[in-house]
Design an enzyme around this catalytic site. Structure first.
Site, short mmCIF file in Angstrom:
data_model
loop_
_atom_site.label_atom_id
_atom_site.label_comp_id
_atom_site.label_asym_id
_atom_site.label_seq_id
_atom_site.Cartn_x
_atom_site.Cartn_y
_atom_site.Cartn_z
N LYS A 52 71.89 26.66 5.78
CA LYS A 52 72.18 26.97 7.18
C LYS A 52 71.04 26.55 8.10
O LYS A 52 69.91 26.35 7.68
CB LYS A 52 72.54 28.45 7.32
CG LYS A 52 73.91 28.72 6.70
CD LYS A 52 74.47 30.08 7.01
CE LYS A 52 75.91 30.17 6.50
NZ LYS A 52 76.47 31.53 6.65
N ARG A 92 76.85 32.70 -2.09
CA ARG A 92 77.73 31.56 -1.80
C ARG A 92 76.84 30.35 -1.53
O ARG A 92 76.08 30.35 -0.55
CB ARG A 92 78.62 31.87 -0.60
CG ARG A 92 79.63 30.79 -0.26
CD ARG A 92 80.48 31.21 0.94
NE ARG A 92 81.51 30.22 1.25
CZ ARG A 92 81.32 29.15 2.03
NH1 ARG A 92 80.12 28.94 2.59
NH2 ARG A 92 82.30 28.31 2.26
#
Length: 280
Positions: free
Chosen positions: A219, A259
């Site tokens: 991210k 994840r």
């Protein structure tokens, strides 16, 4: 009790491998857009040791526009069906009830809804009817405008309160307590400081009493790690080292799952955590 139980491998976190069947996801948009490529990628993640493959047909990067329902179904159903036929544990990453129902119908066993059932209330009804596991994320609105909502008094307290409220509502609706996973939603209506604060206080989120999923992989906030001021951020594929560090932190905090894009590297990191814990 019907439905599929929550995956729980002995002695470590569950590892969800990401299969983005999209043209515009922030990390690998377009790489796995065609069904054959997405299926091959899912199989590669399974071969690397993924416990679950998380198949999604809608990019949730900041600013992303939603695909039509028909387009989302076109993207995900062949991939879910093929991977489930291989014997994989497949989660469907969707905010739409009809997509969740269709994916469960062709072999998915987990519903991963980044809106926690807020974008489409009928999705919760699908989960309850199937008695399947549900991953419910902290959410403040669709991607196109979510970063405008990145304002908190105390981000840890605010996210914990919101997730506790969502937990209570989902359990009251009939989602099974041992099949409800919460997710703090790193990067969703959150800036870098919010994400770091949540990672620093995962214990408060674990204390909510439900299994916790963390999705930090690649991210944007990790792109500034180790980068001098004024220099460009690292591109998504160069954020794996930082991602692995967040996975170690999350595992040590006792989260249920991670994840990730890099399954093999994550499993190595988790093995290190387990070996250190075994020698304490």
């Amino acid at each position: 009790m019907t439905g599929h139980p929550l995956p729980t491998p002995a002695g470590r976190c569950v590892v969800l491998g990401v299969v983005n069947v999209t043209p515009d996801s922030f990390s690998d948009g377009g790489d796995w857009f065609e069904p054959e490529a997405a299926i091959a990628h899912g199989r590669a993640l399974l071969a690397a040791g993924a416990d679950v493959v998380d198949v999604g047909g809608e990019s949730t990067r900041p600013g992303a526009e939603r695909p039509t329902l028909d387009e989302e179904l076109r993207r995900v159903l062949p991939v879910v069906e093929a991977l489930a036929a291989d014997g994989a544990v497949v989660s469907i990453d969707t905010m739409r009830a009809s997509v969740a129902a269709a994916a469960l119908g062709v072999g998915a066993v987990v519903v991963n809804d980044v809106s926690g059932g807020l974008a489409d209330s009928e999705l919760v009804e699908v989960v309850v009817a199937a008695q399947c596991p549900m991953i419910a994320m902290h959410w403040r609105g669709h991607s196109v405008g979510m970063q405008q909502r990145a304002a908190y008094g105390d981000v840890v307290a605010d996210v914990c309160a919101a997730l506790a409220s969502r937990r209570d509502a989902l359990l009251a609706a009939g989602v099974l307590p041992d099949r409800l996973v919460l997710d703090p939603g790193l990067g969703f209506a959150k800036n870098a400081e919010h994400n770091w604060a949540l990672l620093a206080h995962l214990d408060a989120l674990v204390a909510l009493g439900q299994p916790l999923l963390v999705g930090a992989s690649r991210k944007t906030f990790l792109g500034r790690v180790g980068v001098p001021d004024g220099a460009p951020a690292r591109p998504p594929r160069d954020r794996e080292n930082a991602t692995t560090a967040t996975s170690v932190i999350a595992a040590q905090a006792g989260v249920w799952g991670l994840r990730v894009h890099d399954v093999a590297g994550t499993l190595d990191a988790l093995a290190v955590v387990d070996l250190v814990e075994a020698h304490r």
